[in-house]
Write a protein that holds these residues in place. Structure first.
Motif, PDB file in Angstrom:
ATOM      1  N   ASN A   1      -6.917  51.573  14.795  1.00  0.00           N
ATOM      2  CA  ASN A   1      -7.922  52.506  14.288  1.00  0.00           C
ATOM      3  C   ASN A   1      -8.435  53.495  15.323  1.00  0.00           C
ATOM      4  O   ASN A   1      -9.136  54.451  14.955  1.00  0.00           O
ATOM      5  CB  ASN A   1      -9.132  51.731  13.745  1.00  0.00           C
ATOM      6  CG  ASN A   1      -8.778  50.867  12.555  1.00  0.00           C
ATOM      7  OD1 ASN A   1      -7.952  51.251  11.736  1.00  0.00           O
ATOM      8  ND2 ASN A   1      -9.394  49.692  12.467  1.00  0.00           N
ATOM      9  N   TYR A   2      -8.126  53.269  16.608  1.00  0.00           N
ATOM     10  CA  TYR A   2      -8.719  54.093  17.661  1.00  0.00           C
ATOM     11  C   TYR A   2      -7.682  54.457  18.727  1.00  0.00           C
ATOM     12  O   TYR A   2      -6.712  53.722  18.964  1.00  0.00           O
ATOM     13  CB  TYR A   2      -9.863  53.353  18.373  1.00  0.00           C
ATOM     14  CG  TYR A   2     -10.963  52.865  17.464  1.00  0.00           C
ATOM     15  CD1 TYR A   2     -12.001  53.711  17.083  1.00  0.00           C
ATOM     16  CD2 TYR A   2     -10.964  51.549  16.994  1.00  0.00           C
ATOM     17  CE1 TYR A   2     -13.019  53.256  16.249  1.00  0.00           C
ATOM     18  CE2 TYR A   2     -11.972  51.094  16.161  1.00  0.00           C
ATOM     19  CZ  TYR A   2     -13.000  51.948  15.796  1.00  0.00           C
ATOM     20  OH  TYR A   2     -13.995  51.504  14.955  1.00  0.00           O
TER      21      TYR A   2
ATOM     22  N   HIS B   1     -12.988  58.376  16.260  1.00  0.00           N
ATOM     23  CA  HIS B   1     -11.797  57.538  16.367  1.00  0.00           C
ATOM     24  C   HIS B   1     -10.972  57.823  17.620  1.00  0.00           C
ATOM     25  O   HIS B   1     -10.176  56.982  18.041  1.00  0.00           O
ATOM     26  CB  HIS B   1     -10.928  57.716  15.123  1.00  0.00           C
ATOM     27  CG  HIS B   1     -11.605  57.266  13.874  1.00  0.00           C
ATOM     28  ND1 HIS B   1     -12.445  58.080  13.131  1.00  0.00           N
ATOM     29  CD2 HIS B   1     -11.599  56.058  13.229  1.00  0.00           C
ATOM     30  CE1 HIS B   1     -12.911  57.416  12.090  1.00  0.00           C
ATOM     31  NE2 HIS B   1     -12.416  56.180  12.123  1.00  0.00           N
ATOM     32  N   VAL B   2     -11.138  58.983  18.215  1.00  0.00           N
ATOM     33  CA  VAL B   2     -10.567  59.284  19.532  1.00  0.00           C
ATOM     34  C   VAL B   2     -11.753  59.270  20.487  1.00  0.00           C
ATOM     35  O   VAL B   2     -12.560  60.199  20.520  1.00  0.00           O
ATOM     36  CB  VAL B   2      -9.855  60.647  19.544  1.00  0.00           C
ATOM     37  CG1 VAL B   2      -9.252  60.916  20.918  1.00  0.00           C
ATOM     38  CG2 VAL B   2      -8.771  60.688  18.465  1.00  0.00           C
ATOM     39  N   ILE B   3     -11.893  58.191  21.251  1.00  0.00           N
ATOM     40  CA  ILE B   3     -13.130  57.941  21.994  1.00  0.00           C
ATOM     41  C   ILE B   3     -12.850  57.700  23.469  1.00  0.00           C
ATOM     42  O   ILE B   3     -11.717  57.414  23.881  1.00  0.00           O
ATOM     43  CB  ILE B   3     -13.891  56.726  21.408  1.00  0.00           C
ATOM     44  CG1 ILE B   3     -13.052  55.454  21.547  1.00  0.00           C
ATOM     45  CG2 ILE B   3     -14.256  56.976  19.954  1.00  0.00           C
ATOM     46  CD1 ILE B   3     -13.777  54.174  21.104  1.00  0.00           C
TER      47      ILE B   3
ATOM     48  N   VAL C   1      -8.277  55.204  22.796  1.00  0.00           N
ATOM     49  CA  VAL C   1      -9.310  55.140  23.824  1.00  0.00           C
ATOM     50  C   VAL C   1      -8.815  55.867  25.072  1.00  0.00           C
ATOM     51  O   VAL C   1      -7.748  55.546  25.614  1.00  0.00           O
ATOM     52  CB  VAL C   1      -9.686  53.685  24.160  1.00  0.00           C
ATOM     53  CG1 VAL C   1     -10.784  53.652  25.223  1.00  0.00           C
ATOM     54  CG2 VAL C   1     -10.150  52.950  22.906  1.00  0.00           C
TER      55      VAL C   1
ATOM     56  N   GLN D   1      -7.578  46.874  18.160  1.00  0.00           N
ATOM     57  CA  GLN D   1      -7.500  47.967  17.198  1.00  0.00           C
ATOM     58  C   GLN D   1      -7.226  49.332  17.832  1.00  0.00           C
ATOM     59  O   GLN D   1      -7.376  50.361  17.163  1.00  0.00           O
ATOM     60  CB  GLN D   1      -8.805  48.055  16.407  1.00  0.00           C
ATOM     61  CG  GLN D   1      -9.099  46.824  15.564  1.00  0.00           C
ATOM     62  CD  GLN D   1     -10.354  46.993  14.724  1.00  0.00           C
ATOM     63  OE1 GLN D   1     -10.776  48.101  14.413  1.00  0.00           O
ATOM     64  NE2 GLN D   1     -10.952  45.866  14.340  1.00  0.00           N
ATOM     65  N   SER D   2      -6.800  49.359  19.101  1.00  0.00           N
ATOM     66  CA  SER D   2      -6.689  50.660  19.758  1.00  0.00           C
ATOM     67  C   SER D   2      -5.435  50.771  20.617  1.00  0.00           C
ATOM     68  O   SER D   2      -4.809  49.788  20.981  1.00  0.00           O
ATOM     69  CB  SER D   2      -7.923  50.918  20.629  1.00  0.00           C
ATOM     70  OG  SER D   2      -7.978  49.989  21.703  1.00  0.00           O
TER      71      SER D   2
ATOM     72  N   ILE E   1      -4.817  57.504  11.959  1.00  0.00           N
ATOM     73  CA  ILE E   1      -6.123  57.551  12.618  1.00  0.00           C
ATOM     74  C   ILE E   1      -6.720  58.942  12.426  1.00  0.00           C
ATOM     75  O   ILE E   1      -6.065  59.950  12.713  1.00  0.00           O
ATOM     76  CB  ILE E   1      -5.977  57.256  14.128  1.00  0.00           C
ATOM     77  CG1 ILE E   1      -5.311  55.899  14.360  1.00  0.00           C
ATOM     78  CG2 ILE E   1      -7.329  57.317  14.822  1.00  0.00           C
ATOM     79  CD1 ILE E   1      -4.937  55.640  15.809  1.00  0.00           C
TER      80      ILE E   1
ATOM     81  N   TYR F   1     -11.976  45.993  20.061  1.00  0.00           N
ATOM     82  CA  TYR F   1     -11.433  47.330  20.293  1.00  0.00           C
ATOM     83  C   TYR F   1     -10.048  47.266  20.935  1.00  0.00           C
ATOM     84  O   TYR F   1      -9.190  48.119  20.667  1.00  0.00           O
ATOM     85  CB  TYR F   1     -12.393  48.168  21.137  1.00  0.00           C
ATOM     86  CG  TYR F   1     -13.453  48.851  20.293  1.00  0.00           C
ATOM     87  CD1 TYR F   1     -13.398  50.208  20.037  1.00  0.00           C
ATOM     88  CD2 TYR F   1     -14.495  48.113  19.724  1.00  0.00           C
ATOM     89  CE1 TYR F   1     -14.355  50.837  19.244  1.00  0.00           C
ATOM     90  CE2 TYR F   1     -15.458  48.717  18.942  1.00  0.00           C
ATOM     91  CZ  TYR F   1     -15.384  50.084  18.700  1.00  0.00           C
ATOM     92  OH  TYR F   1     -16.330  50.692  17.903  1.00  0.00           O
TER      93      TYR F   1
ATOM     94  N   THR G   1      -2.053  59.460  16.079  1.00  0.00           N
ATOM     95  CA  THR G   1      -2.913  59.576  14.896  1.00  0.00           C
ATOM     96  C   THR G   1      -2.084  59.758  13.634  1.00  0.00           C
ATOM     97  O   THR G   1      -2.444  59.252  12.558  1.00  0.00           O
ATOM     98  CB  THR G   1      -3.910  60.730  15.057  1.00  0.00           C
ATOM     99  OG1 THR G   1      -3.201  61.936  15.360  1.00  0.00           O
ATOM    100  CG2 THR G   1      -4.915  60.432  16.156  1.00  0.00           C
TER     101      THR G   1
END
Length: 460
Positions: A241-242, A343-345, A244, A300-301, A337, A297, A332
């Protein structure tokens, strides 16, 4: 601190380091004069020149080799004595339990001085490199040949895998070949140099060998230690989902090497190089890299590292931004995503994070425009009544002048921003053009074919 053996010379107070550098300017008895090195360039006048010259003379290590290693590792930044992510200190990146301890033993300097004092840090690195050269059998004549230092340089990098050792040493030798001037003012002139790789000639770096990622074709493949990630079968086992975003707090090759060290207990899926946007994958996307400091995280990343340090914007190049954004755009699309800041963190935005990366110098506006497909590069011709146009470090006349471009020169425009209003040959405008990393010119002096902002070019 490791206790000093009774045979070690007395520890020196920090205040005596500058005197030490002056005193050590003469070469040791076993060394040939550093001035005998025909490839050795002048010091260049930077504030660290005395430290590099003294260390070179003391241990008969080519001065330019020391500066190139410092530039590759840290861009000659001490980072206030704080360690890198892999435990390295100072502009020469002396690593605790390895080169830092060796430097302390060889020089008699206290570890605290080696970690925090630039002159001591350079001297310690020179001592370690000279010891490696001696073990490699380099004679006084051999030490005058830059190409023969390749083995000691590769060993200094500390890589466990031959391919990564070559990647590290090749980075240093590329700098020697092309030349550079550091942000601190130290200069290395480019020269023809033939690295003598020895056994590493057969251990080409991953991309050179054609060992490429099966997840993302532009990436080289250099797997992390299995002790540093969790095998999974994403997205079936866990949703992705992400994305990072991280900064390595270290060098490109050093970070890849760190992920291969079983003691690291960290990893990332991808790492980007500052100079040209080259990318290496260390963990398959289906597996869980240990990068976020938060297990949910992590699961999920995808973690993306970027070479450099959060407090030095010189590492944040357009090449790296664009290459990284292309990967994030691909990720993505692959995992569905959303291309937004939820979501892009950054690492700093992960709940419970203790890290601050990518830091205040990371340009999220620019990066997200690239991720969303605003990727154009404009061009223009400089027009000024004087011979040159000032280049500034930011979008305005209040920023320092960092160079110039000649009238009639063509410049690439990577992004544009609003800044100080100026009047030039093309009217009055507050638009400024970024023509390179931390390099800006006023749009009023550039013929772009457009009035103000250029369609398709990102806003900085």
């Amino acid at each position: 601190m490791i206790p000093a053996p009774t045979s070690r010379p007395a520890r020196l107070a920090l205040g005596g380091l500058l005197a030490l550098v002056t005193a050590l300017s003469a070469p040791v008895a076993a060394a040939s004069p550093a001035g005998a090195d025909p490839a050795r360039a002048p010091a260049g006048g930077g504030p660290l020149a005395p430290a590099f010259d003294a260390a070179s003379a003391r241990y008969d290590v080519p001065r330019d080799l020391l500066v190139a290693i410092a530039h590759a590792e840290t861009r000659l930044d001490m980072h206030a004595g704080t360690p890198s992510a892999s435990g390295g200190y100072g502009l020469m990146h002396l690593v605790r339990t390895r080169t830092l301890d060796e430097a302390a033993s060889l020089t008699g300097l206290a570890p605290a001085a080696l970690r925090s004092e630039p002159a001591a840090n350079v001297l310690g690195a020179a001592a370690v490199l000279r010891a490696y050269a001696d073990r490699a059998g380099l004679t006084a004549t051999g030490r005058d040949d830059l190409g023969r230092w390749y083995g000691p340089v590769a060993r200094y990098g500390g890589a466990r895998e031959a391919a990564t050792a070559r990647l590290y040493a090749d980075t240093v030798y590329d700098l020697l070949r092309t030349g550079f001037t550091s942000e601190r003012g130290e200069r290395v002139d480019g020269r023809a140099v033939v690295p003598q790789r020895g056994a590493l000639e057969r251990a080409a770096s991953p991309g050179d060998l054609g060992i490429l990622s099966t997840d993302y074709p532009p990436a080289a493949w250099a797997p992390a230690s299995t002790s540093n990630y969790t095998v999974a079968s994403r997205p079936g086992s866990h949703p992705v989902n992400y994305v990072v975003i991280h900064m390595t707090q270290g060098s490109y090759a050093g970070s890849i090497s760190w992920f291969q060290n079983p003691a690291a207990q960290v990893s990332a899926h991808y790492t980007f190089r500052s100079s040209d946007g080259a990318v290496t994958q260390s963990v398959r996307e289906k597996d869980i890299a240990w990068h976020a400091g938060n297990w949910t995280y992590n699961t999920q990343s995808i973690g993306i590292e970027h070479e450099g340090y959060v407090d030095n914007p010189a590492w944040f190049t357009d090449a790296m931004y664009r290459a990284s954004a292309a990967l994030t755009r691909s990720l993505t699309a692959k995992y569905g995503i959303p291309r937004d800041r939820a979501h892009v963190i950054g690492h700093v935005e992960v709940p419970g994070a203790t890290h601050t990366d990518p830091g205040p110098n990371w340009n999220w506006t620019y990066y997200m425009q690239l991720v969303n497909g605003v990727t154009g590069i404009g061009s223009g011709t400089v027009n000024t009544s004087s011979a040159n146009l000032n280049v500034r470090s930011g979008p305005g006349t209040g920023y320092p002048v960092v160079g110039s471009v000649a009238a009639g020169a063509t410049v690439s425009i990577y992004c544009q921003a609003a800044g100080t209003t100026v009047t030039g040959p093309y009217g009055t405008s507050n638009v400024w053009n970024r023509i390179g990393t931390n390099r800006w010119v006023a749009d009023a002096y550039v013929l772009t074919g457009h009035s103000g902002y250029i369609p398709g070019v990102p806003r900085c």
